[in-house]
Design a protein around this motif. Structure first.
Motif, PDB file in Angstrom:
ATOM      1  N   HIS A 232     116.450   6.931  47.215  1.00 37.37           N
ATOM      2  CA  HIS A 232     115.947   8.327  46.467  1.00 37.37           C
ATOM      3  C   HIS A 232     114.740   8.144  44.757  1.00 37.37           C
ATOM      4  O   HIS A 232     113.841   8.262  44.571  1.00 37.37           O
ATOM      5  N   VAL A 233     114.919   7.034  44.270  1.00 40.35           N
ATOM      6  CA  VAL A 233     114.681   6.593  42.681  1.00 40.35           C
ATOM      7  C   VAL A 233     112.918   5.947  43.380  1.00 40.35           C
ATOM      8  O   VAL A 233     111.775   6.662  43.005  1.00 40.35           O
ATOM      9  N   GLU A 234     113.241   5.016  44.514  1.00 41.45           N
ATOM     10  CA  GLU A 234     112.339   5.020  44.608  1.00 41.45           C
ATOM     11  C   GLU A 234     111.397   6.234  45.058  1.00 41.45           C
ATOM     12  O   GLU A 234     109.475   5.843  45.076  1.00 41.45           O
ATOM     13  N   GLU A 235     111.391   6.692  46.243  1.00 40.68           N
ATOM     14  CA  GLU A 235     110.059   7.783  46.763  1.00 40.68           C
ATOM     15  C   GLU A 235     110.137   8.545  46.017  1.00 40.68           C
ATOM     16  O   GLU A 235     109.192   9.334  45.342  1.00 40.68           O
ATOM     17  N   ASN A 236     110.584   9.169  44.315  1.00 44.49           N
ATOM     18  CA  ASN A 236     110.337   9.626  43.316  1.00 44.49           C
ATOM     19  C   ASN A 236     109.346   8.825  42.824  1.00 44.49           C
ATOM     20  O   ASN A 236     108.079   9.576  41.941  1.00 44.49           O
ATOM     21  N   ALA A 237     109.476   7.722  42.772  1.00 42.97           N
ATOM     22  CA  ALA A 237     108.027   6.755  42.259  1.00 42.97           C
ATOM     23  C   ALA A 237     106.758   6.679  42.904  1.00 42.97           C
ATOM     24  O   ALA A 237     106.473   7.167  42.234  1.00 42.97           O
ATOM     25  N   GLY A 238     106.902   7.218  43.875  1.00 40.34           N
ATOM     26  CA  GLY A 238     105.954   7.765  44.557  1.00 40.34           C
ATOM     27  C   GLY A 238     105.339   8.618  44.282  1.00 40.34           C
ATOM     28  O   GLY A 238     104.035   9.010  44.757  1.00 40.34           O
ATOM     29  N   ALA A 239     105.960   9.247  43.333  1.00 36.87           N
ATOM     30  CA  ALA A 239     105.209  10.882  43.371  1.00 36.87           C
ATOM     31  C   ALA A 239     103.563  10.375  41.614  1.00 36.87           C
ATOM     32  O   ALA A 239     103.018  11.144  41.820  1.00 36.87           O
ATOM     33  N   MET A 240     104.332   9.506  41.321  1.00 39.71           N
ATOM     34  CA  MET A 240     103.119   9.196  40.100  1.00 39.71           C
ATOM     35  C   MET A 240     101.691   8.334  40.748  1.00 39.71           C
ATOM     36  O   MET A 240     101.525   7.555  42.163  1.00 39.71           O
ATOM     37  N   GLY A 241     100.846   8.570  40.087  1.00 35.05           N
ATOM     38  CA  GLY A 241      99.663   7.495  40.181  1.00 35.05           C
ATOM     39  C   GLY A 241      98.580   7.398  41.391  1.00 35.05           C
ATOM     40  O   GLY A 241      97.949   7.262  41.953  1.00 35.05           O
ATOM     41  N   TRP A 242      98.962   8.825  41.685  1.00 37.25           N
ATOM     42  CA  TRP A 242      97.659   9.801  42.043  1.00 37.25           C
ATOM     43  C   TRP A 242      97.693  11.644  41.847  1.00 37.25           C
ATOM     44  O   TRP A 242      98.205  11.916  41.317  1.00 37.25           O
ATOM     45  N   ARG A 243      97.016  12.631  42.336  1.00 36.61           N
ATOM     46  CA  ARG A 243      96.938  13.568  41.959  1.00 36.61           C
ATOM     47  C   ARG A 243      96.267  14.419  43.184  1.00 36.61           C
ATOM     48  O   ARG A 243      95.406  14.562  43.952  1.00 36.61           O
ATOM     49  N   LEU A 244      97.357  15.310  43.489  1.00 31.52           N
ATOM     50  CA  LEU A 244      96.692  16.937  44.475  1.00 31.52           C
ATOM     51  C   LEU A 244      95.345  17.416  44.063  1.00 31.52           C
ATOM     52  O   LEU A 244      95.038  16.645  43.259  1.00 31.52           O
ATOM     53  N   LEU A 245      94.331  17.149  44.769  1.00 27.70           N
ATOM     54  CA  LEU A 245      93.468  17.982  44.972  1.00 27.70           C
ATOM     55  C   LEU A 245      93.971  19.297  44.410  1.00 27.70           C
ATOM     56  O   LEU A 245      94.432  20.158  44.897  1.00 27.70           O
ATOM     57  N   ARG A 246      93.122  20.317  43.751  1.00 29.94           N
ATOM     58  CA  ARG A 246      93.159  21.425  43.160  1.00 29.94           C
ATOM     59  C   ARG A 246      93.890  22.472  44.304  1.00 29.94           C
ATOM     60  O   ARG A 246      94.428  23.238  44.502  1.00 29.94           O
ATOM     61  N   GLU A 247      92.560  22.309  45.863  1.00 30.07           N
ATOM     62  CA  GLU A 247      93.305  23.017  46.734  1.00 30.07           C
ATOM     63  C   GLU A 247      94.165  22.815  47.534  1.00 30.07           C
ATOM     64  O   GLU A 247      94.984  23.526  48.150  1.00 30.07           O
ATOM     65  N   ASP A 248      94.708  21.735  47.707  1.00 28.15           N
ATOM     66  CA  ASP A 248      95.780  21.108  48.418  1.00 28.15           C
ATOM     67  C   ASP A 248      97.102  22.490  47.355  1.00 28.15           C
ATOM     68  O   ASP A 248      98.346  21.934  47.560  1.00 28.15           O
ATOM     69  N   ARG A 249      96.328  21.604  45.990  1.00 24.66           N
ATOM     70  CA  ARG A 249      97.866  22.191  45.258  1.00 24.66           C
ATOM     71  C   ARG A 249      98.250  23.499  45.022  1.00 24.66           C
ATOM     72  O   ARG A 249      99.078  24.448  45.577  1.00 24.66           O
ATOM     73  N   GLU A 250      97.319  24.225  45.393  1.00 25.29           N
ATOM     74  CA  GLU A 250      97.035  26.386  45.809  1.00 25.29           C
ATOM     75  C   GLU A 250      97.968  26.071  47.300  1.00 25.29           C
ATOM     76  O   GLU A 250      98.934  26.907  47.163  1.00 25.29           O
ATOM     77  N   LYS A 251      97.360  25.043  48.270  1.00 24.32           N
ATOM     78  CA  LYS A 251      98.345  25.505  49.397  1.00 24.32           C
ATOM     79  C   LYS A 251      99.745  24.635  49.557  1.00 24.32           C
ATOM     80  O   LYS A 251      99.635  25.970  50.142  1.00 24.32           O
ATOM     81  N   ALA A 252     100.610  24.084  48.486  1.00 24.02           N
ATOM     82  CA  ALA A 252     101.221  23.538  48.490  1.00 24.02           C
ATOM     83  C   ALA A 252     101.873  24.986  47.621  1.00 24.02           C
ATOM     84  O   ALA A 252     103.609  25.348  47.897  1.00 24.02           O
ATOM     85  N   ARG A 253     101.830  25.938  47.012  1.00 19.87           N
ATOM     86  CA  ARG A 253     102.710  27.330  46.893  1.00 19.87           C
ATOM     87  C   ARG A 253     102.862  28.122  47.655  1.00 19.87           C
ATOM     88  O   ARG A 253     103.744  28.812  47.916  1.00 19.87           O
ATOM     89  N   GLY A 254     101.810  28.614  48.558  1.00 21.21           N
ATOM     90  CA  GLY A 254     102.255  29.184  49.623  1.00 21.21           C
ATOM     91  C   GLY A 254     103.538  28.277  51.279  1.00 21.21           C
ATOM     92  O   GLY A 254     103.660  28.970  52.264  1.00 21.21           O
ATOM     93  N   CYS A 255     104.167  27.232  51.002  1.00 19.75           N
ATOM     94  CA  CYS A 255     104.747  26.324  51.660  1.00 19.75           C
ATOM     95  C   CYS A 255     106.301  26.925  50.429  1.00 19.75           C
ATOM     96  O   CYS A 255     106.855  26.224  51.863  1.00 19.75           O
ATOM     97  N   VAL A 256     106.778  27.918  50.152  1.00 20.76           N
ATOM     98  CA  VAL A 256     107.626  27.753  49.565  1.00 20.76           C
ATOM     99  C   VAL A 256     107.419  29.980  49.420  1.00 20.76           C
ATOM    100  O   VAL A 256     106.774  29.878  49.852  1.00 20.76           O
TER     101      VAL A 256
END
Length: 256
Positions: A232-256
């Motif tokens: 889990h720690v390794e997977e969490n570390a993979g959240a760093m070093g990149w950035r969602l595009l703004r439009e994909d960030r908006e889409k993510a809000r609609g996923c929940v």
């Protein structure tokens, strides 16, 4: 790396000590240098495990957060609690938080002033709060005499975006106060979200990594997923070093 449940919940649990220490050390090796704990976690055993995990690492490259429980709010008790936490950790505390608001504003104010003295003494470096709404955060800022409130740790995830809708996040951005987001994966439910997984395919990332990146997309937000297992720690570390595009960030809000 969050440690709620590592070393126990409201009382010590020694069942997974070795696995927990290994997971924390692995996270440090991967470059996740912030560890969040509290005197309440495992009745202090979580702090002991953090202290064990950081041995052998360069202390100046690690940022340790701990918290004082409301039952220790007051001038003397807060100081004693901080000293006890530092002893269990085996080191100073980078950021010390008031864990919950409690009901007595006078004790909150007294505790904040005690923490200011601990900064001057060198036992802690910075002062913050946890689970404070916008009104209480502002009131705490006004109560400070010599130092500033630098962080507020609150529940924040794609599923629970109240810091956004309440105006808390925007205020903290303007004030340059860090928002530390706990339960960022909603106890694993966001890691199993297939919609987030579809967004992640574009980046070669998992649902959990998308959910975490959504939060740390904001420069003043730090996510603290639990660091109980190496994978889990390794997977969490993979959240760093990149950035969602703004439009994909908006889409993510609609996923929940």
């Amino acid at each position: 790396m969050g440690t709620w449940g590592i070393g126990g919940y409201e009382r010590p649990d020694y069942s997974y000590d070795r696995e927990s220490v290994e997971a924390l050390r692995y996270g440090l090796e991967l470059g996740i240098n912030l560890i969040d704990t509290a005197e309440f976690y495992g009745a202090g055993h979580s702090e002991e495990l953090v202290g064990e995990a950081i041995r052998g690492f360069e202390r100046g490259e690690i940022f340790i957060i701990s918290k004082v429980w409301p039952s220790h709010f007051s001038y003397n008790e807060a100081k004693n609690a901080a000293r006890a936490s530092a002893k269990r950790l085996g080191t100073y505390i980078d950021l010390y938080l008031l864990h919950w608001p409690g009901e007595d504003w006078g004790k909150i104010e007294e505790t904040l002033h005690a923490l200011e003295e601990l900064v001057d003494e060198g036992l802690i470096r910075y002062i913050g709060v946890s689970n404070f709404d916008l009104e209480l955060l502002k009131r705490s800022q006004e109560a400070m005499r010599r130092h500033e409130i630098v962080a507020n740790e609150v529940k924040y995830s794609l599923k629970d975006r109240w810091p956004e809708t309440s105006g808390l996040l925007d205020y903290m951005k303007r004030e340059k106060i860090a928002l530390i987001a706990y339960t960022p994966l909603e106890k694993g439910s966001l890691a199993r979200n297939s919609c987030l997984g579809e967004i992640g395919k574009k980046y070669g990332k998992t649902s959990a990594q998308v959910a975490l990146n959504y939060l740390i997309w904001e420069e003043n937000v730090i996510a603290i997923p639990k660091a109980g297992r190496r994978e889990h720690v390794e997977e969490n570390a993979g959240a760093m070093g990149w950035r969602l595009l703004r439009e994909d960030r908006e889409k993510a809000r609609g996923c929940v």
